[in-house]
Design an enzyme around this catalytic site. Structure first.
Site, PDB file in Angstrom:
ATOM      1  CG  ASN A  48      -0.181  -0.092   2.514  1.00 26.05           C
ATOM      2  OD1 ASN A  48       0.566   0.804   2.861  1.00 26.05           O
ATOM      3  ND2 ASN A  48      -0.341  -1.196   3.229  1.00 26.05           N
ATOM      4  CB  ALA A  84       2.555  -0.798  10.629  1.00 22.95           C
ATOM      5  CG  ASP A 131      -7.000  -4.543   6.215  1.00 25.61           C
ATOM      6  OD1 ASP A 131      -6.380  -4.526   7.288  1.00 25.61           O
ATOM      7  OD2 ASP A 131      -7.692  -3.596   5.804  1.00 25.61           O
ATOM      8  CE  LYS A 181       8.403 -13.037 -13.549  1.00 27.43           C
ATOM      9  NZ  LYS A 181       9.164 -12.740 -14.729  1.00 27.43           N
ATOM     10  CG  ASP A 233      -5.935  -6.470  13.643  1.00 35.94           C
ATOM     11  OD1 ASP A 233      -5.090  -5.856  14.338  1.00 35.94           O
ATOM     12  OD2 ASP A 233      -6.899  -5.901  13.102  1.00 35.94           O
ATOM     13  CB  ILE A 234       0.022  -6.559  14.416  1.00 34.58           C
ATOM     14  CG1 ILE A 234       0.513  -7.268  13.146  1.00 34.58           C
ATOM     15  CG2 ILE A 234       1.144  -6.452  15.452  1.00 34.58           C
ATOM     16  CD1 ILE A 234       1.533  -6.491  12.339  1.00 34.58           C
ATOM     17  CG  PHE A 251      -1.995   5.673  13.515  1.00 30.82           C
ATOM     18  CD1 PHE A 251      -1.107   5.537  14.562  1.00 30.82           C
ATOM     19  CD2 PHE A 251      -2.022   6.870  12.804  1.00 30.82           C
ATOM     20  CE1 PHE A 251      -0.258   6.574  14.908  1.00 30.82           C
ATOM     21  CE2 PHE A 251      -1.178   7.922  13.142  1.00 30.82           C
ATOM     22  CZ  PHE A 251      -0.292   7.776  14.189  1.00 30.82           C
TER      23      PHE A 251
END
Ligand code: CTP
Length: 399
Positions: free
Chosen positions: A211, A275, A279, A289, A305-306, A324
């Protein structure tokens, strides 16, 4: 409380138009009963006189490395040993360049090079000089060496231009010096952990989902903890930012790595989860590859989910657990929901749909939602000042 009484401040004045403001710095330090010794560079004397500096500081002014009288009385090594803190006001582009190269061709640069004390620089220069890649890389080097940089600010300049490069006002400089001494003492017993930056979720060995997070806000928070005497750990996703001296720095790729490192580095008194954790992760990672084809369907599953894991952890939850919330809409509703669902003490929310703040911007505008239902909205400011505001509130809470 005045914590500058008898603190030994070595003030280095360089030659720039804002050198006159250093007199106000001396006056303010003197009022607070700090001990001050001053070094004037050769060009500083074109802007302020040794006489005015002596009159205000009531101390001898040092200016020449080859002065026998000075050297016999207090040589350059003793001068740097004497200081509790060195303050360079203003720090010109030339001085910054010299310090970054380890030059020592005058008394000021020699004393600074010989010092292992805290060194604060208050840069001041024309906006283009400030933005020049050489100044930027010099400062980057100095930051890595552990120099602390105050400002500069954005504003009208003596040269008639507008932009970044204006020296921070003396009152603010003194405030930062005061808070250095204050907090160092008070906070050295505290441990802080910060997560920052984006995570990467790998599709195959060369591709990943990530992201737009730059990590800037989290790095500024870690820096501010460090500057306030906390033992600080920064766990960062991949960013373009440099590691921070004086901070335990751990670089990770994926959310799972970030989670594991978080666990490894707890307990802490405070943890701020800034951070931008992905998700979702790829359901089935391809070891080789993936070759090009007409279409590709990726199947994703929920990531760990930390924050939620740590905040609900019986033994590892920090006293102060702060999350956050990056929102594009319904900021209040979503933030309050996260506060509760993620069992946080505070949620720091920002509206990431506003391009002038958040993600890659140097500015941010936050609202803080507290567990006790209180909430406050701060005005838009630089990410470094946002960090100072957050850490100040943490300090108040922990103490
Ligand atoms: N967070 C985390 N681990 C995750 C996702 C988020 O630790 N897997 C933390 C972030 O660091 C932040 C807070 O949770 O402190 C909120 O993150 P945000 O992405 O805004 O919220 P989400 O829970 O992911 O919800 P949504 O994306 O639906 O807004």
């Amino acid at each position: 409380m005045n914590n500058l009484i008898n603190k030994k401040i070595l003030l280095v004045i360089c030659g720039g138009i804002s050198a006159y403001k250093s007199l106000e710095v001396i006056r303010n330090l003197k009022k607070k009963n700090a001990q001050i010794k001053t070094i004037l560079t050769k060009s500083a004397k074109e802007f302020v006189t040794p006489l005015s500096v002596t009159s205000l500081s009531q101390e001898k002014v040092y200016d020449d490395i080859f002065n026998i009288e000075n050297e016999s009385e207090m040589d350059h090594i003793s001068l740097s040993r004497w200081a509790d803190l060195i303050l360079v006001v203003p720090a010109t582009a030339n001085t910054i360049s010299k310090l970054s190269n380890g030059s020592s061709d005058d008394l000021a640069s020699t004393v600074i090079l010989a010092s292992d004390k805290e060194i604060y620089l208050a840069p001041a220069m024309n906006v283009r000089m400030w933005e020049h890649p050489s100044t930027k890389s010099n400062l980057k080097k100095l930051k890595n060496y552990g120099y602390r940089i105050i400002g500069p600010e954005i504003g009208d300049m003596a040269c008639g231009e507008f932009g970044k490069g204006k020296m921070t006002e003396p009152n603010e400089i003194i405030k930062q010096v005061e808070s250095y001494f204050n907090n160092l003492e008070k906070n050295k017993k505290f441990k802080a952990l910060v997560t920052a930056g984006p995570t990467r979720e790998y599709i195959d060995p060369v591709r990943f989902i990530t992201n737009k997070s730059s990590g800037k806000q989290g790095y500024e928070i870690a820096k501010s903890f460090r500057d306030n005497g906390f033992e600080t750990t920064l766990i960062s996703g991949q960013t373009n930012l440099d590691s921070l001296s004086g901070v335990k720095f751990i670089k990770v790729d994926t959310a799972l790595e970030m989670f594991n490192e978080t666990i490894n580095n707890l307990p802490a008194d405070v943890a701020i989860f800034s951070a931008a954790v992905g998700d979702y992760k790829i359901k089935k990672y391809e070891n080789e590859k993936i070759k090009k084809k007409e279409s590709l369907n990726l199947s994703l599953e929920k990531n760990i989910d930390i924050l939620a894991n740590i905040s609900k952890h019986n033994s590892l939850r920090p006293k102060l657990t702060i999350g956050f919330a990056a929102e594009t809409n319904n900021l209040i509703k979503n933030s309050l929901k996260k506060l509760e669902e993620k069992n946080c003490d505070w949620i720091i929310a920002n509206n990431v749909s506003d391009k002038s703040i958040g993600f890659d911007s140097d500015e941010n505008q936050i609202s803080i939602f507290y567990k006790d239902k209180k909430r406050e909205t701060l005005k838009k400011m630089s990410k470094s000042l946002v960090a100072v505001e957050i850490v100040n509130r943490v300090i108040e809470k922990l103490n």
